[in-house]
Design a protein around this motif. Sequence first.
Motif, PDB file in Angstrom:
ATOM      1  N   VAL A 102      40.252  16.115  11.498  1.00  0.00           N
ATOM      2  CA  VAL A 102      39.376  16.953  10.678  1.00  0.00           C
ATOM      3  C   VAL A 102      39.301  16.401   9.262  1.00  0.00           C
ATOM      4  O   VAL A 102      38.207  16.194   8.714  1.00  0.00           O
ATOM      5  CB  VAL A 102      39.858  18.423  10.664  1.00  0.00           C
ATOM      6  CG1 VAL A 102      39.191  19.217   9.544  1.00  0.00           C
ATOM      7  CG2 VAL A 102      39.598  19.072  12.008  1.00  0.00           C
ATOM      8  N   LYS A 103      40.426  16.137   8.652  1.00  0.00           N
ATOM      9  CA  LYS A 103      40.431  15.650   7.270  1.00  0.00           C
ATOM     10  C   LYS A 103      39.804  14.261   7.172  1.00  0.00           C
ATOM     11  O   LYS A 103      39.086  13.963   6.213  1.00  0.00           O
ATOM     12  CB  LYS A 103      41.852  15.653   6.711  1.00  0.00           C
ATOM     13  CG  LYS A 103      42.344  17.057   6.416  1.00  0.00           C
ATOM     14  CD  LYS A 103      43.669  17.028   5.712  1.00  0.00           C
ATOM     15  CE  LYS A 103      44.005  18.425   5.208  1.00  0.00           C
ATOM     16  NZ  LYS A 103      45.029  18.414   4.184  1.00  0.00           N
ATOM     17  N   HIS A 104      40.071  13.414   8.164  1.00  0.00           N
ATOM     18  CA  HIS A 104      39.478  12.073   8.170  1.00  0.00           C
ATOM     19  C   HIS A 104      37.953  12.162   8.184  1.00  0.00           C
ATOM     20  O   HIS A 104      37.275  11.537   7.354  1.00  0.00           O
ATOM     21  CB  HIS A 104      39.976  11.284   9.386  1.00  0.00           C
ATOM     22  CG  HIS A 104      39.246   9.999   9.594  1.00  0.00           C
ATOM     23  ND1 HIS A 104      39.471   8.891   8.805  1.00  0.00           N
ATOM     24  CD2 HIS A 104      38.282   9.648  10.488  1.00  0.00           C
ATOM     25  CE1 HIS A 104      38.679   7.906   9.201  1.00  0.00           C
ATOM     26  NE2 HIS A 104      37.950   8.346  10.225  1.00  0.00           N
ATOM     27  N   TYR A 105      37.408  12.932   9.111  1.00  0.00           N
ATOM     28  CA  TYR A 105      35.953  13.013   9.221  1.00  0.00           C
ATOM     29  C   TYR A 105      35.316  13.761   8.055  1.00  0.00           C
ATOM     30  O   TYR A 105      34.195  13.447   7.648  1.00  0.00           O
ATOM     31  CB  TYR A 105      35.544  13.598  10.573  1.00  0.00           C
ATOM     32  CG  TYR A 105      35.792  12.621  11.695  1.00  0.00           C
ATOM     33  CD1 TYR A 105      35.217  11.358  11.692  1.00  0.00           C
ATOM     34  CD2 TYR A 105      36.627  12.951  12.755  1.00  0.00           C
ATOM     35  CE1 TYR A 105      35.453  10.450  12.715  1.00  0.00           C
ATOM     36  CE2 TYR A 105      36.863  12.048  13.786  1.00  0.00           C
ATOM     37  CZ  TYR A 105      36.268  10.792  13.753  1.00  0.00           C
ATOM     38  OH  TYR A 105      36.505   9.897  14.761  1.00  0.00           O
ATOM     39  N   GLN A 132      32.251  13.166   2.913  1.00  0.00           N
ATOM     40  CA  GLN A 132      32.197  13.148   1.443  1.00  0.00           C
ATOM     41  C   GLN A 132      31.656  11.815   0.937  1.00  0.00           C
ATOM     42  O   GLN A 132      30.915  11.780  -0.040  1.00  0.00           O
ATOM     43  CB  GLN A 132      33.586  13.364   0.840  1.00  0.00           C
ATOM     44  CG  GLN A 132      34.019  14.790   0.758  1.00  0.00           C
ATOM     45  CD  GLN A 132      35.356  14.917   0.054  1.00  0.00           C
ATOM     46  OE1 GLN A 132      36.324  14.256   0.402  1.00  0.00           O
ATOM     47  NE2 GLN A 132      35.392  15.772  -0.938  1.00  0.00           N
ATOM     48  N   GLU A 133      32.031  10.721   1.593  1.00  0.00           N
ATOM     49  CA  GLU A 133      31.553   9.402   1.184  1.00  0.00           C
ATOM     50  C   GLU A 133      30.061   9.237   1.473  1.00  0.00           C
ATOM     51  O   GLU A 133      29.334   8.659   0.681  1.00  0.00           O
ATOM     52  CB  GLU A 133      32.328   8.304   1.905  1.00  0.00           C
ATOM     53  CG  GLU A 133      33.768   8.182   1.481  1.00  0.00           C
ATOM     54  CD  GLU A 133      34.554   7.163   2.296  1.00  0.00           C
ATOM     55  OE1 GLU A 133      34.001   6.583   3.261  1.00  0.00           O
ATOM     56  OE2 GLU A 133      35.725   6.946   1.959  1.00  0.00           O
ATOM     57  N   ARG A 134      29.615   9.736   2.620  1.00  0.00           N
ATOM     58  CA  ARG A 134      28.226   9.548   3.045  1.00  0.00           C
ATOM     59  C   ARG A 134      27.253  10.538   2.417  1.00  0.00           C
ATOM     60  O   ARG A 134      26.064  10.256   2.332  1.00  0.00           O
ATOM     61  CB  ARG A 134      28.133   9.658   4.560  1.00  0.00           C
ATOM     62  CG  ARG A 134      28.817   8.506   5.231  1.00  0.00           C
ATOM     63  CD  ARG A 134      28.360   8.350   6.631  1.00  0.00           C
ATOM     64  NE  ARG A 134      29.126   7.286   7.256  1.00  0.00           N
ATOM     65  CZ  ARG A 134      29.202   7.112   8.554  1.00  0.00           C
ATOM     66  NH1 ARG A 134      28.547   7.923   9.366  1.00  0.00           N
ATOM     67  NH2 ARG A 134      29.903   6.128   9.052  1.00  0.00           N
ATOM     68  N   ALA A 135      27.751  11.686   2.019  1.00  0.00           N
ATOM     69  CA  ALA A 135      26.887  12.727   1.446  1.00  0.00           C
ATOM     70  C   ALA A 135      27.500  13.251   0.150  1.00  0.00           C
ATOM     71  O   ALA A 135      27.849  14.430   0.047  1.00  0.00           O
ATOM     72  CB  ALA A 135      26.707  13.858   2.452  1.00  0.00           C
ATOM     73  N   PRO A 136      27.656  12.376  -0.855  1.00  0.00           N
ATOM     74  CA  PRO A 136      28.297  12.829  -2.090  1.00  0.00           C
ATOM     75  C   PRO A 136      27.477  13.937  -2.763  1.00  0.00           C
ATOM     76  O   PRO A 136      26.252  13.915  -2.731  1.00  0.00           O
ATOM     77  CB  PRO A 136      28.340  11.565  -2.955  1.00  0.00           C
ATOM     78  CG  PRO A 136      27.263  10.694  -2.417  1.00  0.00           C
ATOM     79  CD  PRO A 136      27.150  11.021  -0.956  1.00  0.00           C
ATOM     80  N   LEU A 186      25.311  12.864  10.514  1.00  0.00           N
ATOM     81  CA  LEU A 186      26.169  12.809  11.702  1.00  0.00           C
ATOM     82  C   LEU A 186      25.539  11.949  12.785  1.00  0.00           C
ATOM     83  O   LEU A 186      24.316  11.890  12.876  1.00  0.00           O
ATOM     84  CB  LEU A 186      26.411  14.217  12.234  1.00  0.00           C
ATOM     85  CG  LEU A 186      27.111  15.160  11.260  1.00  0.00           C
ATOM     86  CD1 LEU A 186      27.064  16.591  11.793  1.00  0.00           C
ATOM     87  CD2 LEU A 186      28.534  14.726  11.005  1.00  0.00           C
ATOM     88  N   PRO A 187      26.291  11.330  13.658  1.00  0.00           N
ATOM     89  CA  PRO A 187      27.755  11.303  13.701  1.00  0.00           C
ATOM     90  C   PRO A 187      28.346  10.416  12.601  1.00  0.00           C
ATOM     91  O   PRO A 187      27.656   9.589  12.023  1.00  0.00           O
ATOM     92  CB  PRO A 187      28.064  10.760  15.088  1.00  0.00           C
ATOM     93  CG  PRO A 187      26.891   9.927  15.448  1.00  0.00           C
ATOM     94  CD  PRO A 187      25.706  10.570  14.765  1.00  0.00           C
ATOM     95  N   LEU A 188      29.625  10.577  12.385  1.00  0.00           N
ATOM     96  CA  LEU A 188      30.327   9.871  11.316  1.00  0.00           C
ATOM     97  C   LEU A 188      31.096   8.642  11.798  1.00  0.00           C
ATOM     98  O   LEU A 188      31.471   7.807  10.997  1.00  0.00           O
ATOM     99  CB  LEU A 188      31.301  10.831  10.613  1.00  0.00           C
ATOM    100  CG  LEU A 188      30.625  12.017   9.955  1.00  0.00           C
ATOM    101  CD1 LEU A 188      31.664  13.048   9.552  1.00  0.00           C
ATOM    102  CD2 LEU A 188      29.812  11.573   8.757  1.00  0.00           C
ATOM    103  N   GLY A 189      31.394   8.609  13.044  1.00  0.00           N
ATOM    104  CA  GLY A 189      32.163   7.442  13.502  1.00  0.00           C
ATOM    105  C   GLY A 189      32.416   7.445  14.963  1.00  0.00           C
ATOM    106  O   GLY A 189      32.040   8.259  15.715  1.00  0.00           O
TER     107      GLY A 189
END
Length: 117
Positions: free
Chosen positions: A34-37, A42-46, A114-117
Motif C-alpha cells: 500500500v505505501k509503495h504504490y 505521489q510521484e506520478r500525480a504530484p 493507474l496502473p502504477l506498476g
Amino acid sequence: MPRRLLPAAAPDVAVALARWRAGDADRADRKLLVKHYLAILQERAPGASVEVRVPPYAAVQVVPGVRHTRGTPPAVVETDADTWIRLATGETAWDEAGTALTRSGERTDLSTYLPLG
C-alpha cells in the motif's frame, strides 16, 4: 508538512506481491505494498487537491489543483488495501472497483494514473 512516502526496494515489493497474489500476504506485506504504490502515485500525480486514503495504512495528497491544509479535503478517494493493490497493479480497472472504492469531490478519477506498476 507531512513526510512523503518513499517507494519500497524492488526485491521487497516483488516478495510481498508474490505472497499477496498467492493469498499468503500478512499485514506487513499489505502495508509495504500500500505505501509503495501510494508513493509511486505521489510521484506520478504530484499535488494536493485529492486525498487518497487506504486505512489503516496510509493517506497521501495527490493531483495538481487547489491545495487544502486543514479539515476535510475537498476531494477524497478511499478504499481498502486489497482493492488499492489490485488497482495499482492493474488487476482491477478503476471503473470496475465498484463499491470497494468511495469517491467524493472533483478530480477523483485516478484512472489516468493507474496502473502504477
